[in-house]
Design a protein around this motif. Structure first.
Motif, PDB file in Angstrom:
ATOM      1  N   MET A   1      39.090 -17.625  11.571  1.00 35.82           N
ATOM      2  CA  MET A   1      39.392 -19.027  11.358  1.00 35.82           C
ATOM      3  C   MET A   1      40.663 -19.100  10.536  1.00 35.82           C
ATOM      4  O   MET A   1      40.822 -18.382   9.576  1.00 35.82           O
ATOM      5  N   SER A   2      41.553 -19.986  10.924  1.00 29.85           N
ATOM      6  CA  SER A   2      42.815 -20.109  10.199  1.00 29.85           C
ATOM      7  C   SER A   2      42.573 -20.701   8.816  1.00 29.85           C
ATOM      8  O   SER A   2      41.566 -21.371   8.575  1.00 29.85           O
ATOM      9  N   GLY A   3      43.504 -20.474   7.935  1.00 23.86           N
ATOM     10  CA  GLY A   3      43.382 -20.963   6.568  1.00 23.86           C
ATOM     11  C   GLY A   3      43.267 -22.473   6.489  1.00 23.86           C
ATOM     12  O   GLY A   3      42.492 -22.999   5.689  1.00 23.86           O
ATOM     13  N   GLU A   4      44.019 -23.195   7.306  1.00 26.20           N
ATOM     14  CA  GLU A   4      43.976 -24.657   7.288  1.00 26.20           C
ATOM     15  C   GLU A   4      42.620 -25.172   7.771  1.00 26.20           C
ATOM     16  O   GLU A   4      42.063 -26.102   7.209  1.00 26.20           O
ATOM     17  N   ARG A   5      42.086 -24.576   8.816  1.00 28.70           N
ATOM     18  CA  ARG A   5      40.782 -25.001   9.340  1.00 28.70           C
ATOM     19  C   ARG A   5      39.690 -24.741   8.306  1.00 28.70           C
ATOM     20  O   ARG A   5      38.825 -25.576   8.076  1.00 28.70           O
ATOM     21  N   GLU A   6      39.738 -23.572   7.684  1.00 27.99           N
ATOM     22  CA  GLU A   6      38.764 -23.237   6.646  1.00 27.99           C
ATOM     23  C   GLU A   6      38.888 -24.189   5.458  1.00 27.99           C
ATOM     24  O   GLU A   6      37.882 -24.662   4.916  1.00 27.99           O
ATOM     25  N   ALA A   7      40.101 -24.499   5.072  1.00 29.31           N
ATOM     26  CA  ALA A   7      40.333 -25.415   3.952  1.00 29.31           C
ATOM     27  C   ALA A   7      39.823 -26.820   4.286  1.00 29.31           C
ATOM     28  O   ALA A   7      39.247 -27.492   3.420  1.00 29.31           O
ATOM     29  N   ARG A   8      40.006 -27.274   5.519  1.00 29.67           N
ATOM     30  CA  ARG A   8      39.512 -28.591   5.929  1.00 29.67           C
ATOM     31  C   ARG A   8      37.990 -28.633   5.820  1.00 29.67           C
ATOM     32  O   ARG A   8      37.418 -29.593   5.313  1.00 29.67           O
ATOM     33  N   PHE A   9      37.335 -27.569   6.281  1.00 30.57           N
ATOM     34  CA  PHE A   9      35.883 -27.476   6.175  1.00 30.57           C
ATOM     35  C   PHE A   9      35.449 -27.532   4.705  1.00 30.57           C
ATOM     36  O   PHE A   9      34.555 -28.293   4.332  1.00 30.57           O
ATOM     37  N   GLU A  10      36.074 -26.727   3.869  1.00 29.35           N
ATOM     38  CA  GLU A  10      35.702 -26.674   2.448  1.00 29.35           C
ATOM     39  C   GLU A  10      35.944 -28.007   1.756  1.00 29.35           C
ATOM     40  O   GLU A  10      35.107 -28.450   0.964  1.00 29.35           O
ATOM     41  N   ARG A  11      37.071 -28.672   2.051  1.00 30.87           N
ATOM     42  CA  ARG A  11      37.350 -29.975   1.434  1.00 30.87           C
ATOM     43  C   ARG A  11      36.290 -30.997   1.838  1.00 30.87           C
ATOM     44  O   ARG A  11      35.798 -31.759   1.003  1.00 30.87           O
ATOM     45  N   ALA A  12      35.928 -31.008   3.104  1.00 34.73           N
ATOM     46  CA  ALA A  12      34.938 -31.972   3.597  1.00 34.73           C
ATOM     47  C   ALA A  12      33.598 -31.753   2.915  1.00 34.73           C
ATOM     48  O   ALA A  12      32.954 -32.712   2.469  1.00 34.73           O
ATOM     49  N   PHE A  13      33.180 -30.512   2.789  1.00 36.14           N
ATOM     50  CA  PHE A  13      31.881 -30.255   2.178  1.00 36.14           C
ATOM     51  C   PHE A  13      31.913 -30.446   0.679  1.00 36.14           C
ATOM     52  O   PHE A  13      30.933 -30.918   0.090  1.00 36.14           O
ATOM     53  N   ARG A  14      32.992 -30.127   0.063  1.00 41.28           N
ATOM     54  CA  ARG A  14      33.096 -30.363  -1.378  1.00 41.28           C
ATOM     55  C   ARG A  14      33.012 -31.865  -1.667  1.00 41.28           C
ATOM     56  O   ARG A  14      32.349 -32.292  -2.604  1.00 41.28           O
ATOM     57  N   ALA A  15      33.646 -32.662  -0.829  1.00 40.24           N
ATOM     58  CA  ALA A  15      33.693 -34.103  -1.056  1.00 40.24           C
ATOM     59  C   ALA A  15      32.398 -34.817  -0.672  1.00 40.24           C
ATOM     60  O   ALA A  15      32.034 -35.816  -1.294  1.00 40.24           O
ATOM     61  N   HIS A  16      31.690 -34.335   0.348  1.00 46.02           N
ATOM     62  CA  HIS A  16      30.603 -35.131   0.921  1.00 46.02           C
ATOM     63  C   HIS A  16      29.235 -34.468   0.953  1.00 46.02           C
ATOM     64  O   HIS A  16      28.256 -35.111   1.343  1.00 46.02           O
ATOM     65  N   SER A  17      29.113 -33.226   0.566  1.00 49.18           N
ATOM     66  CA  SER A  17      27.828 -32.535   0.727  1.00 49.18           C
ATOM     67  C   SER A  17      26.713 -33.170  -0.099  1.00 49.18           C
ATOM     68  O   SER A  17      25.563 -33.232   0.357  1.00 49.18           O
ATOM     69  N   TRP A  46      30.963 -25.996  10.764  1.00 52.17           N
ATOM     70  CA  TRP A  46      31.714 -24.735  10.803  1.00 52.17           C
ATOM     71  C   TRP A  46      32.059 -24.362  12.243  1.00 52.17           C
ATOM     72  O   TRP A  46      33.190 -23.997  12.541  1.00 52.17           O
ATOM     73  N   ARG A  47      31.057 -24.484  13.137  1.00 51.21           N
ATOM     74  CA  ARG A  47      31.307 -24.156  14.551  1.00 51.21           C
ATOM     75  C   ARG A  47      32.284 -25.127  15.195  1.00 51.21           C
ATOM     76  O   ARG A  47      33.043 -24.750  16.077  1.00 51.21           O
ATOM     77  N   ARG A  48      32.250 -26.377  14.752  1.00 52.89           N
ATOM     78  CA  ARG A  48      33.065 -27.416  15.384  1.00 52.89           C
ATOM     79  C   ARG A  48      34.184 -27.893  14.463  1.00 52.89           C
ATOM     80  O   ARG A  48      34.590 -29.052  14.527  1.00 52.89           O
ATOM     81  N   VAL A  49      34.686 -27.002  13.637  1.00 55.72           N
ATOM     82  CA  VAL A  49      35.688 -27.384  12.642  1.00 55.72           C
ATOM     83  C   VAL A  49      36.921 -28.021  13.297  1.00 55.72           C
ATOM     84  O   VAL A  49      37.560 -28.883  12.689  1.00 55.72           O
ATOM     85  N   ASP A  50      37.236 -27.660  14.520  1.00 54.97           N
ATOM     86  CA  ASP A  50      38.376 -28.283  15.190  1.00 54.97           C
ATOM     87  C   ASP A  50      38.114 -29.757  15.491  1.00 54.97           C
ATOM     88  O   ASP A  50      39.056 -30.537  15.644  1.00 54.97           O
ATOM     89  N   ASP A  51      36.846 -30.153  15.570  1.00 57.14           N
ATOM     90  CA  ASP A  51      36.484 -31.552  15.790  1.00 57.14           C
ATOM     91  C   ASP A  51      36.318 -32.321  14.484  1.00 57.14           C
ATOM     92  O   ASP A  51      36.225 -33.545  14.494  1.00 57.14           O
ATOM     93  N   LEU A  52      36.231 -31.606  13.372  1.00 59.31           N
ATOM     94  CA  LEU A  52      36.042 -32.226  12.067  1.00 59.31           C
ATOM     95  C   LEU A  52      37.328 -32.934  11.654  1.00 59.31           C
ATOM     96  O   LEU A  52      38.358 -32.293  11.481  1.00 59.31           O
ATOM     97  N   PRO A  53      37.279 -34.257  11.494  1.00 55.55           N
ATOM     98  CA  PRO A  53      38.500 -34.987  11.143  1.00 55.55           C
ATOM     99  C   PRO A  53      38.963 -34.648   9.726  1.00 55.55           C
ATOM    100  O   PRO A  53      38.150 -34.273   8.873  1.00 55.55           O
ATOM    101  N   PRO A  54      40.232 -34.819   9.464  1.00 59.35           N
ATOM    102  CA  PRO A  54      40.751 -34.542   8.123  1.00 59.35           C
ATOM    103  C   PRO A  54      40.433 -35.690   7.162  1.00 59.35           C
ATOM    104  O   PRO A  54      40.158 -36.820   7.572  1.00 59.35           O
ATOM    105  N   GLY A  55      40.462 -35.372   5.887  1.00 59.63           N
ATOM    106  CA  GLY A  55      40.351 -36.391   4.833  1.00 59.63           C
ATOM    107  C   GLY A  55      39.050 -37.174   4.867  1.00 59.63           C
ATOM    108  O   GLY A  55      37.989 -36.655   5.180  1.00 59.63           O
ATOM    109  N   ASP A  56      39.177 -38.465   4.549  1.00 62.80           N
ATOM    110  CA  ASP A  56      38.003 -39.338   4.463  1.00 62.80           C
ATOM    111  C   ASP A  56      37.340 -39.581   5.813  1.00 62.80           C
ATOM    112  O   ASP A  56      36.205 -40.032   5.863  1.00 62.80           O
ATOM    113  N   GLU A  57      38.029 -39.279   6.889  1.00 67.10           N
ATOM    114  CA  GLU A  57      37.441 -39.454   8.222  1.00 67.10           C
ATOM    115  C   GLU A  57      36.327 -38.434   8.483  1.00 67.10           C
ATOM    116  O   GLU A  57      35.527 -38.617   9.401  1.00 67.10           O
TER     117      GLU A  57
END
Length: 96
Positions: A1-17, A46-57
């Protein structure tokens, strides 16, 4: 997984978990199962991180995913119960 995709996943879970876990706990019986359901939401994201929108979305996307998980869990309960029964029988036979 690329660094940006992993970071998007981590940001989303940190913000909303926390709020997603609370949502699941309110819809799960027993509430202790919410952690297992949260793991399923996490695995799906994690499996669908490419579908996970960035930021508040990401928040509504995660809620949409979390909305489906309790129903899947309830539908799988009879199968898990049957499996647990077979396991108890096998362990009982092995211990005799």
């Amino acid at each position: 997984m690329s660094g940006e995709r992993e970071a998007r996943f981590e940001r989303a879970f940190r913000a909303h978990s926390g709020e997603i876990l609370g949502y699941l706990a309110r819809r799960t019986e027993p509430a202790e199962d919410a952690a297992d359901l949260m793991a399923e939401v996490s695995a799906t994201a994690w499996r669908r991180v490419d579908d996970l929108p960035p930021g508040d979305e990401a928040r509504p996307w995660l809620y949409g995913t979390a909305r489906k998980v309790p129903a899947n869990h309830r539908r799988g309960r009879p199968r898990r119960d049957r499996l647990a029964g077979r396991l108890r029988e096998a362990l009982g036979s092995a211990l005799r």
